[in-house]
Design an enzyme around this catalytic site. Structure first.
Site, PDB file in Angstrom:
ATOM      1  N   PHE A 124      36.368  43.983  47.296  1.00 23.79           N
ATOM      2  CA  PHE A 124      36.203  44.624  45.994  1.00 23.79           C
ATOM      3  C   PHE A 124      36.183  43.537  44.936  1.00 23.79           C
ATOM      4  O   PHE A 124      37.114  42.740  44.845  1.00 23.79           O
ATOM      5  CB  PHE A 124      37.328  45.616  45.703  1.00 23.79           C
ATOM      6  N   ASP A 209      37.962  35.127  45.085  1.00 25.45           N
ATOM      7  CA  ASP A 209      38.358  36.160  44.143  1.00 25.45           C
ATOM      8  C   ASP A 209      39.859  36.361  44.332  1.00 25.45           C
ATOM      9  O   ASP A 209      40.296  36.993  45.289  1.00 25.45           O
ATOM     10  CB  ASP A 209      37.581  37.454  44.445  1.00 25.45           C
ATOM     11  N   LYS A 240      43.846  40.180  36.031  1.00 24.70           N
ATOM     12  CA  LYS A 240      45.031  41.015  36.232  1.00 24.70           C
ATOM     13  C   LYS A 240      46.298  40.387  35.656  1.00 24.70           C
ATOM     14  O   LYS A 240      46.558  40.504  34.467  1.00 24.70           O
ATOM     15  CB  LYS A 240      45.172  41.369  37.718  1.00 24.70           C
TER      16      LYS A 240
END
Length: 393
Positions: A124, A209, A240
Site C-alpha cells: 500500500f 516506503d 505519518k
C-alpha cells in the site's frame, strides 16, 4: 463522499494512549491514527511547537527559503542514509516524489527508457493514481481506468521471480520493509540485503516506503536499519509519525539518486510550510532518542510473548502473529471486522489489515501497564469471538 466505512464512534479529545468521546467514555488507542500519533495524543512538546510557530508565521511558499525545512532536512539526513529531502503534505505525495526521482535519475543518465517501477502484492503506497497502480491492489484500482504504464507487480518474498522481472526498462524496486495494510508481513534482513545486491548489479534504484513502519515503530529509527548498513535504500518515503498528527511527509534520497531533480522538476505549494516543519522537528527530536527506541523494543517483546500465548489458548480465533516491533499483525480465523468490533466493545481500538488480519499500532509511548491492559481486552475479545462461533455452529 461516502468513501469511508466508518465505525459509529466520535472522539472529542485525547491524552497519551487514550481517546475520549463527548460522553466521557475512554478507549485505549492501539491504532494511533494508523501509526500516526507515535508520541501519543496531545503530546505537550508537539502542541508547544505548533503554538509557538502559529504565533509567528504559517505560510510563505517555497519561493523563499524556509529555515526550518533546512533544519528538519538536516535532522533527517544526519540520522539516515540520505543526503537530501523534499517535503510533502502526505505519504502518497512522498511516494509520488520517490517515483519521479527514480525515473528522472535514469533520464539524467541518458536512459529515459528506464521507467518501470516494480512493486509487490499486498503493498500500500497511497491513493493517488500512480500509487494505487504501484501497489496494484485490485479493489483500489477498480474503476479508475486502464493500468498506468510503467508499473510491474512481483510476488512478495519471491526473489527469483523478482530477478526475472528486472530488465532494460526497470527504474526501481519499491517496497515496504514491513507491510502495513498487506497483513503485517515483513521482509527478512537477508532478503533486503539480496534485493540491495540485485539493485547494485543491475543499476536499479531501491525505494523504501517507510511511511508506516518507519520513525521508531520497529524499535530502530527506520526498519531498514535492522540490516546493519547492508540494505540501505537510494530513496525513501516517510510520513505519518513525522508530524505526529500534523500532515507532513518527506522523500529522502542520496545525492546521486536525486541528481535529476533540478529546479522546476518538482514542487509543492504547502509542502514543508513553517507550521509543518515546526511540528516535524519536535517530533523527530523525540523519535530519535535511544531511550524511546529501547522502550519500543521492550514493548514489542512483551506483546509478542503475550500474543503468542493468546494464539496458544485460542487457536480457533488466532492463527498467526506477524510484523515487527510495534507494527503487529494478528491473523484471525474469525472475520477481522467482527473482531475489531469485539475489541471496541472492550473499549480497545485496533486497525484492520489484509489477509484477514488486525493490526496493533499503539503509540510508541504506550506504558507497560497499558500494554497489559490491551492484552486483557484482546483476550476478552477472543472469548467473545469463540462464543459467537460456537453459537453459530
Amino acid at each position: 463522499m461516502g468513501v469511508y466505512a466508518r465505525a459509529p464512534l466520535a472522539f472529542e479529545r485525547g491524552e497519551g494512549a487514550r481517546l475520549y468521546t463527548a460522553e466521557g467514555d475512554a478507549y485505549l488507542d492501539c491504532m494511533a491514527g494508523i501509526a500516526v500519533n507515535a508520541l501519543g495524543h496531545s503530546n505537550p512538546k508537539l502542541i508547544q511547537a505548533l503554538k509557538d510557530q502559529a504565533d509567528k508565521l504559517w505560510h510563505t511558499s517555497n519561493i523563499f527559503r524556509i529555515p526550518n525545512q533546512e533544519k528538519l532536512a538536516d535532522l533527517l539526513t544526519r540520522n539516515t542514509f540520505a543526503d537530501v529531502a523534499f517535503f510533502t503534505n502526505s505519504g502518497a505525495e512522498a511516494v509520488e516524489c520517490a517515483i519521479k526521482t527514480a525515473r528522472k535519475y535514469h533520464w539524467a543518465n541518458g536512459q529515459a527508457e528506464r521507467i518501470d517501477i516494480i512493486g509487490f502484492d499486498g503493498s500500500f503506497h497511497g491513493r493517488t493514481i500512480a500509487t494505487i497502480f504501484a501497489a496494484g491492489n485490485p479493489s483500489y484500482v477498480e474503476g479508475f481506468g486502464p493500468p498506468l504504464p510503467g508499473f510491474v507487480q512481483a510476488k512478495f518474498g519471491d526473489l527469483e521471480g523478482l530477478k526475472a522481472l528486472i530488465g532494460p526498462t526497470t527504474a526501481a524496486i519499491l517496497l515496504e520493509p514491513v507491510q502495513g495494510e498487506g497483513g503485517a508481513r515483513h521482509w527478512t534482513e537477508a532478503q533486503l540485503k539480496e534485493i540491495r545486491r540485485l539493485c547494485d548489479e543491475t543499476g536499479t534504484l531501491l525505494i523504501y516506503d517507510e511511511i508506516q513502519c518507519g520513525l521508531g515503530r520497529t524499535g530502530r529509527l527506520f526498519a531498514y536499519e535492522w540490516a546493519d548498513g547492508e540494505a540501505d535504500p537510494d530513496i525513501m518515503a516517510v510520513a505519518k509519525a513525522l508530524g505526529g498528527g500534523f500532515p507532513v511527509g518527506a522523500c529522502l534520497a542520496t545525492a546521486e539518486a536525486a541528481k535529476g531533480m533540478t529546479p522546476g522538476s518538482h514542487g509543492s505549494t504547502y509542502g514543508g510550510n513553517p507550521l509543518a516543519m515546526a511540528v516535524g522537528i519536535a517530533s523527530v527530536e523525540e523519535l530519535v532518542k535511544p531511550e524511546l527506541l529501547a522502550h519500543v523494543r521492550e514493548l514489542a517483546g512483551y506483546f509478542n510473548q503475550q500474543l503468542s500465548g493468546l494464539k496458544d489458548r485460542y487457536p480457533d480465533v488466532v492463527v498467526d502473529i506477524r510484523g515487527k516491533g510495534l507494527l503487529i499483525g494478528v491473523k484471525l480465523a474469525t472475520p477481522n471486522r467482527e473482531f475489531m468490533q469485539h475489541a471496541r466493545d472492550e473499549h480497545l481500538l485496533i486497525a484492520g489489515g489484509g489477509d484477514n488480519c488486525v493490526r496493533l499500532l499503539p503509540p510508541l509511548t504506550l506504558t507497560l501497564d497499558e500494554a497489559r491492559e490491551a492484552i486483557g481486552k484482546l483476550e476478552r475479545a477472543c472469548e467473545t469471538a469463540r462464543a459467537k462461533a460456537k453459537a453459530a455452529a
